[in-house]
Enzyme design. Structure first.
Site, short mmCIF file in Angstrom:
data_model
loop_
_atom_site.label_atom_id
_atom_site.label_comp_id
_atom_site.label_asym_id
_atom_site.label_seq_id
_atom_site.Cartn_x
_atom_site.Cartn_y
_atom_site.Cartn_z
N HIS A 72 16.78 -62.77 -84.11
CA HIS A 72 16.59 -62.12 -85.42
C HIS A 72 15.11 -62.01 -85.77
O HIS A 72 14.71 -61.07 -86.47
CB HIS A 72 17.33 -62.90 -86.50
CG HIS A 72 18.79 -62.60 -86.55
ND1 HIS A 72 19.50 -62.48 -87.72
CD2 HIS A 72 19.69 -62.39 -85.56
CE1 HIS A 72 20.77 -62.20 -87.45
NE2 HIS A 72 20.91 -62.17 -86.14
N HIS B 293 26.42 -64.67 -76.51
CA HIS B 293 27.66 -64.96 -77.23
C HIS B 293 28.57 -65.89 -76.47
O HIS B 293 29.71 -66.13 -76.88
CB HIS B 293 28.39 -63.66 -77.55
CG HIS B 293 27.85 -62.96 -78.75
ND1 HIS B 293 28.46 -61.88 -79.33
CD2 HIS B 293 26.73 -63.18 -79.50
CE1 HIS B 293 27.75 -61.47 -80.38
NE2 HIS B 293 26.70 -62.24 -80.49
N ASP C 18 33.21 -67.75 -77.89
CA ASP C 18 33.86 -68.04 -76.62
C ASP C 18 34.82 -69.21 -76.84
O ASP C 18 34.39 -70.35 -76.92
CB ASP C 18 32.81 -68.39 -75.55
CG ASP C 18 33.43 -68.93 -74.26
OD1 ASP C 18 34.67 -68.86 -74.11
OD2 ASP C 18 32.67 -69.41 -73.40
#
Length: 351
Positions: free
Chosen positions: A70, A198, A247
């Site tokens: 970010h 992710h 996950d």
């Protein structure tokens, strides 16, 4: 069990051709041994501090990795995301998309900075702390090591209104996401490799609930997985901290399970699932699902490249004494942390 949110959610498709961004070209030269003379214990201090704060289920790793992404995708890797708001300015941290960046994660950076200021005051930038600590947390939970070049300076600006136009969203298409990554100089393959982050982290129900509940649920999502998500999010409208691991199989390990999940219809976010559904990105998903070594190699190279996005030099940056750049009035300038409940669904579906 309660977790803080650390998802890595991947605005509008703006360009069809590559337009080199000023953020993609570093304005200063970085070196691996930048602090060898001025702060020789830099790496040791960062790693020791991160080690003592590493949380369960990869929480700390996912939080710092998300924070780094970010930061780099707005003003470049200049620690602008760390600046707290004041009476005259809403900083990047104040935009809703950044409310998932928890105070726990910011506090880790603050502790590292305090230790470094005691050892070598006024030398190490907050941007370099964020870059090095990201590398360290990834390797601590099984991810690949990669070269971290140092010498970044901290930026002077942090504006909340710039956040939404520069970060991927949970419902983005491949074209939407690629328009953002391309402006930072990344290829389609590099975008898919970075999406592998992710493999750790969590996401709140509001970011994916429409895929399993509502007038048009996603028919591609694996049926049993959809039922688990429905159960986890049954009261999300009154408990906004509800969510799930990105996950669900190996949530506390950095591996290639994320891509294997996509092949089975177990991508949590729409922006995850589309990587397997879209013909342009599916070959990369299948490659990484099959070969973790290749994924690690490509992820490492992409992270090295990410760390070079929009770095600041002496002319347009500084070394902050405090990473939030402010004296907190009454101890409360940052938004309160939102906690996370649910998501403890590590399991095997044997599909």
């Amino acid at each position: 069990m309660i977790f803080t949110m650390s998802s890595f959610p991947p605005v509008i498709f703006l360009v069809l051709v590559f337009v080199p961004s000023i953020l993609s070209a570093p304005v200063t030269s970085l070196t691996k041994d930048y602090y060898q003379e001025t702060c020789p214990d830099f790496s040791k201090i960062v790693r020791e501090t991160v080690t003592t704060t590493q949380g369960p289920q990869g929480r700390t790793a996912a939080g710092i990795l998300r924070l780094f992404f970010h930061d780099c995708f707005l003003e470049g890797c200049d620690a602008s995301v760390l600046i707290a708001k004041n009476a005259l300015n809403k900083s990047e941290r104040d935009d809703e998309l950044n409310h998932s960046l928890t105070e726990e994660t910011f506090d880790i950076v603050t502790r590292i900075k305090a230790a470094l200021e005691e050892s070598c005051p006024g030398v190490v930038s907050c941007a370099d702390i964020l870059a090095q600590s990201t590398h360290d947390v990834v390797t601590m939970i099984g991810g690949p090591s990669y070269e971290v070049k140092l010498g970044r300076k901290d930026g002077f600006e942090s504006k909340a209104h710039k956040v939404r136009e520069n970060l991927p969203l949970p419902n983005h298409t491949v074209d939407d996401m690629m328009s953002l990554f391309q402006k930072k100089g990344f290829t389609l393959k590099e975008m898919v490799a970075l999406s592998g982050a992710h493999t750790i982290g969590i996401s709140h129900c509001k970011d994916f609930i429409s895929r399993v509940i509502g007038p048009q649920p996603d028919p591609d999502i694996e049926a049993r997985y959809a039922e688990v998500l429905k159960s986890l999010c049954k009261d999300y409208t009154v408990n906004e901290t509800r969510g799930s691991f990105l996950d669900p199989v190996t949530p506390d390990k950095f591996d290639n399970m994320y891509y294997k999940n996509l092949e089975k219809g177990m991508g949590l976010l729409a922006s995850d699932h589309i990587l397997f559904k879209d013909n342009s990105t599916r070959p990369f998903v299948e490659l990484y699902a099959k070969d973790q070594t290749v994924f690690f190699e490509d992820f490492a190279r992409a992270m090295e490249k990410l760390g070079m996005v929009g770095v600041k030099g002496d002319k347009d940056g500084e070394v902050r004494r405090r990473c939030d750049n402010l004296n907190k009035p009454n101890g409360s300038v940052a938004e309160p942390e939102k906690s996370f409940t649910g998501g403890n669904i590590s399991f095997e579906l044997n599909l």
